[in-house]
Scaffold this motif. Structure first.
Motif, PDB file in Angstrom:
ATOM      1  N   GLY A 193      27.834  41.680  39.764  1.00  0.00           N
ATOM      2  CA  GLY A 193      29.144  41.076  39.535  1.00  0.00           C
ATOM      3  C   GLY A 193      29.329  39.721  38.786  1.00  0.00           C
ATOM      4  N   GLN A 194      30.224  39.639  38.181  1.00  0.00           N
ATOM      5  CA  GLN A 194      30.600  38.064  37.532  1.00  0.00           C
ATOM      6  C   GLN A 194      31.997  37.894  38.251  1.00  0.00           C
ATOM      7  N   LEU A 224      34.311  41.112  38.455  1.00  0.00           N
ATOM      8  CA  LEU A 224      34.106  42.249  37.508  1.00  0.00           C
ATOM      9  C   LEU A 224      32.693  42.846  38.011  1.00  0.00           C
ATOM     10  N   PHE A 225      32.753  43.925  38.738  1.00  0.00           N
ATOM     11  CA  PHE A 225      31.482  44.504  39.177  1.00  0.00           C
ATOM     12  C   PHE A 225      30.978  45.641  38.437  1.00  0.00           C
ATOM     13  N   PHE A 226      29.666  45.626  38.451  1.00  0.00           N
ATOM     14  CA  PHE A 226      29.042  46.896  37.759  1.00  0.00           C
ATOM     15  C   PHE A 226      28.144  47.737  38.680  1.00  0.00           C
ATOM     16  N   PHE A 228      24.753  50.813  39.221  1.00  0.00           N
ATOM     17  CA  PHE A 228      23.513  50.701  38.745  1.00  0.00           C
ATOM     18  C   PHE A 228      22.969  51.032  37.329  1.00  0.00           C
ATOM     19  N   ALA A 229      24.202  51.747  36.771  1.00  0.00           N
ATOM     20  CA  ALA A 229      23.930  51.922  35.171  1.00  0.00           C
ATOM     21  C   ALA A 229      24.252  50.980  34.338  1.00  0.00           C
ATOM     22  N   ASP A 230      24.579  49.720  35.171  1.00  0.00           N
ATOM     23  CA  ASP A 230      25.239  48.562  34.445  1.00  0.00           C
ATOM     24  C   ASP A 230      26.504  48.856  33.765  1.00  0.00           C
ATOM     25  N   GLN A 231      27.332  49.956  34.421  1.00  0.00           N
ATOM     26  CA  GLN A 231      28.630  50.138  33.710  1.00  0.00           C
ATOM     27  C   GLN A 231      29.616  49.189  34.685  1.00  0.00           C
ATOM     28  N   PRO A 232      30.536  48.652  34.005  1.00  0.00           N
ATOM     29  CA  PRO A 232      31.750  48.075  34.897  1.00  0.00           C
ATOM     30  C   PRO A 232      32.366  48.890  35.503  1.00  0.00           C
ATOM     31  N   VAL A 233      32.548  48.939  36.705  1.00  0.00           N
ATOM     32  CA  VAL A 233      33.633  49.762  37.465  1.00  0.00           C
ATOM     33  C   VAL A 233      34.557  49.313  38.082  1.00  0.00           C
ATOM     34  N   SER A 234      34.575  47.861  38.559  1.00  0.00           N
ATOM     35  CA  SER A 234      35.688  47.490  39.315  1.00  0.00           C
ATOM     36  C   SER A 234      36.125  45.982  38.515  1.00  0.00           C
ATOM     37  N   TRP A 235      37.725  45.975  38.465  1.00  0.00           N
ATOM     38  CA  TRP A 235      38.008  44.646  37.596  1.00  0.00           C
ATOM     39  C   TRP A 235      39.427  44.181  38.419  1.00  0.00           C
ATOM     40  N   GLY A 236      39.311  42.885  39.090  1.00  0.00           N
ATOM     41  CA  GLY A 236      40.444  42.578  39.705  1.00  0.00           C
ATOM     42  C   GLY A 236      40.324  41.130  40.048  1.00  0.00           C
ATOM     43  N   TRP A 237      41.276  40.862  40.815  1.00  0.00           N
ATOM     44  CA  TRP A 237      41.403  39.307  41.333  1.00  0.00           C
ATOM     45  C   TRP A 237      42.145  39.207  42.655  1.00  0.00           C
ATOM     46  N   PHE A 238      41.790  38.200  43.298  1.00  0.00           N
ATOM     47  CA  PHE A 238      42.404  37.628  44.463  1.00  0.00           C
ATOM     48  C   PHE A 238      43.195  36.266  44.172  1.00  0.00           C
ATOM     49  N   VAL A 239      44.247  36.264  44.808  1.00  0.00           N
ATOM     50  CA  VAL A 239      45.197  34.899  44.826  1.00  0.00           C
ATOM     51  C   VAL A 239      45.509  34.651  46.235  1.00  0.00           C
ATOM     52  N   CYS A 240      45.422  33.178  46.411  1.00  0.00           N
ATOM     53  CA  CYS A 240      46.025  32.553  47.586  1.00  0.00           C
ATOM     54  C   CYS A 240      46.498  31.386  47.269  1.00  0.00           C
ATOM     55  N   HIS A 241      47.233  30.843  48.329  1.00  0.00           N
ATOM     56  CA  HIS A 241      47.499  29.610  47.951  1.00  0.00           C
ATOM     57  C   HIS A 241      46.710  28.518  48.166  1.00  0.00           C
ATOM     58  N   SER A 242      46.960  27.392  47.314  1.00  0.00           N
ATOM     59  CA  SER A 242      45.883  26.338  47.180  1.00  0.00           C
ATOM     60  C   SER A 242      45.468  25.676  48.392  1.00  0.00           C
ATOM     61  N   GLU A 243      46.461  25.656  49.525  1.00  0.00           N
ATOM     62  CA  GLU A 243      46.141  25.154  50.689  1.00  0.00           C
ATOM     63  C   GLU A 243      45.325  25.844  51.709  1.00  0.00           C
ATOM     64  N   ARG A 244      45.005  26.968  51.289  1.00  0.00           N
ATOM     65  CA  ARG A 244      44.551  27.805  52.207  1.00  0.00           C
ATOM     66  C   ARG A 244      43.045  27.942  51.999  1.00  0.00           C
ATOM     67  N   VAL A 245      42.549  27.374  50.787  1.00  0.00           N
ATOM     68  CA  VAL A 245      41.098  27.516  50.632  1.00  0.00           C
ATOM     69  C   VAL A 245      40.695  26.096  49.879  1.00  0.00           C
ATOM     70  N   LEU A 246      39.868  25.682  50.165  1.00  0.00           N
ATOM     71  CA  LEU A 246      39.183  24.402  49.286  1.00  0.00           C
ATOM     72  C   LEU A 246      37.650  24.670  49.210  1.00  0.00           C
ATOM     73  N   PHE A 247      37.293  24.504  47.946  1.00  0.00           N
ATOM     74  CA  PHE A 247      35.803  24.863  47.658  1.00  0.00           C
ATOM     75  C   PHE A 247      34.964  23.516  47.863  1.00  0.00           C
TER      76      PHE A 247
END
Lengths: 254, 254
Positions: A193-194, A224-226, A228-247
């Motif tokens: 995935g990317q 974006l997940f692929f 085993f045939a290297d085909q993309p199969v899932s595209w999407g995203w998570f959203v959360c409030h900035s105060e919920r996570v800090l990297f």
């Protein structure tokens, strides 16, 4: 023996305990690390040579090389062919962030998932481009809200390629599948995935769910997940409030 | 020999080229990696045992262990004591982001720094807490704008502990020092740091510099650096528009 070589050898501290459960190369790595951290080997300075380390600690060149390789992997030293091993100054370019805090949301006891939508729809041009299909091809559109106890904290939307050989199983709608994606317990046939992090703002709808002002700063984690045939199969995203996570990340010898 | 063991041994592909410049353990790592990537060893499956790998490829147990250790470091397999080595499914928890894109801004040819402010001021309670000094103690307050060609792209503000033994040198006001921090060329006596990424919004002033609407989504990269006595000496943050940087990472065998 030149003066600076003798000085380096003389400065080496500690010894290898052969009765320890810790392998000699781990012990040597820790010895060198603590001498780097103490400032004895400051940034830019050269570590003692392989031969000096072998002699001082009575260990094999292979053991020394394994220790040095671990320090290289950790970004603490760099080896220049023929010149030796040098202590690296701390640099933002060597900082590594993990998704630990993000992932931990789903690991918490009170975590649950509510399915907002699960539909077969026609792929938008944007989704088609990501999934390497034609616009208008049928895809599965999934929207989920992740709760901690009674509070929605994370929104996820995902578009999946329809595969007649691999029908959408019940599992993919459940928290178990999502938890698996985070923690590595899923067996979904995804190979790679990317992932990308960016700043965004809560939409009207997201703000409503999270009970926060619309436009509040938010983190968007796109994937974006692929298969085993290297085909993309899932595209999407998570959203959360900035105060919920800090990297967070650390750099240098802690 | 039990049937499943024979099958595993039979499935192993490729061979080690002893005339190659690549060490045997790197070759074996790549052989295993490509067999994981091809789906031959799917997530959750067990890799052939050390003994099987030694026999098939005619290499030492030490070489096999080095290859497996590299795969463990890369998050591709996990070893369970007494049970063997298993292929890990991809997991968001193992994703690692770097600051490459952020760092690259300062590496570009057209990068320059304009000093907006350099003053001795009294520490605010917040700055004092971060820097482990008393509120009201004198600190150095620095604000910089980083340009790419003629466009401001990055804002940086930093508060430094005043150290009578280490006066602020000219260098700290120049682009060279900032470049050094990013790329690891600085010799500033910094030992270690903590870094955090979060989402924010452009302030009125930042929006003015970047010629963007106030409140636009933005990335904030906060830092706290320590000297070799483990004292915090620099606290500050960078701000840039969200479209200027994207933190990317890959997961699984690419």
């Amino acid at each position: 023996m030149p003066r600076n070589q003798r000085k380096e050898a003389f400065d080496l501290k500690g010894s290898i305990d052969r009765n320890s459960y810790e392998p000699a190369y781990v012990q040597l790595m820790n010895l060198l690390k603590s001498q780097i951290a103490s400032g004895q080997f400051p940034p830019g300075s050269r570590l003692p040579s392989e031969a000096q380390l072998c002699k001082k600690y009575n260990i094999s060149p292979m053991t020394v090389r394994r220790s040095i390789n671990l320090l290289i992997d950790q970004g603490m030293v760099d080896t220049t062919q023929g010149k030796g091993t040098f202590v690296k100054p701390i640099a933002l370019s060597s900082v590594n962030f993990s998704l630990t805090e993000f992932v931990d949301i789903l690991k918490e006891d009170g975590a649950s998932v509510r399915l907002l939508e699960l539909n077969a729809v026609k792929a938008s041009p944007e989704a088609a481009a990501h999934l390497a299909i034609d616009p208008g091809d049928r895809i599965i559109y999934i929207r989920r809200l992740i709760y901690l106890d009674k509070d929605p904290v994370l929104y996820h939307q995902e578009q999946l390629v329809c595969d007649p050989k691999r029908p959408i199983v019940e599992d993919e709608m459940e928290v178990t599948s999502l938890k698996g994606l985070f923690t590595g317990l899923n067996q979904s046939g995804l190979k790679k995935g990317q992932v990308a992090i960016n700043a965004t703002q809560l939409s009207d709808q997201e703000a409503g769910w999270f009970r926060l002002p619309m436009g509040s700063p938010a983190i968007r984690l796109e994937h974006l997940f692929f298969d085993f045939a290297d085909q993309p199969v899932s595209w999407g995203w998570f959203v959360c409030h900035s105060e919920r996570v800090l990297f967070r990340a650390a750099v240098g010898p802690w």
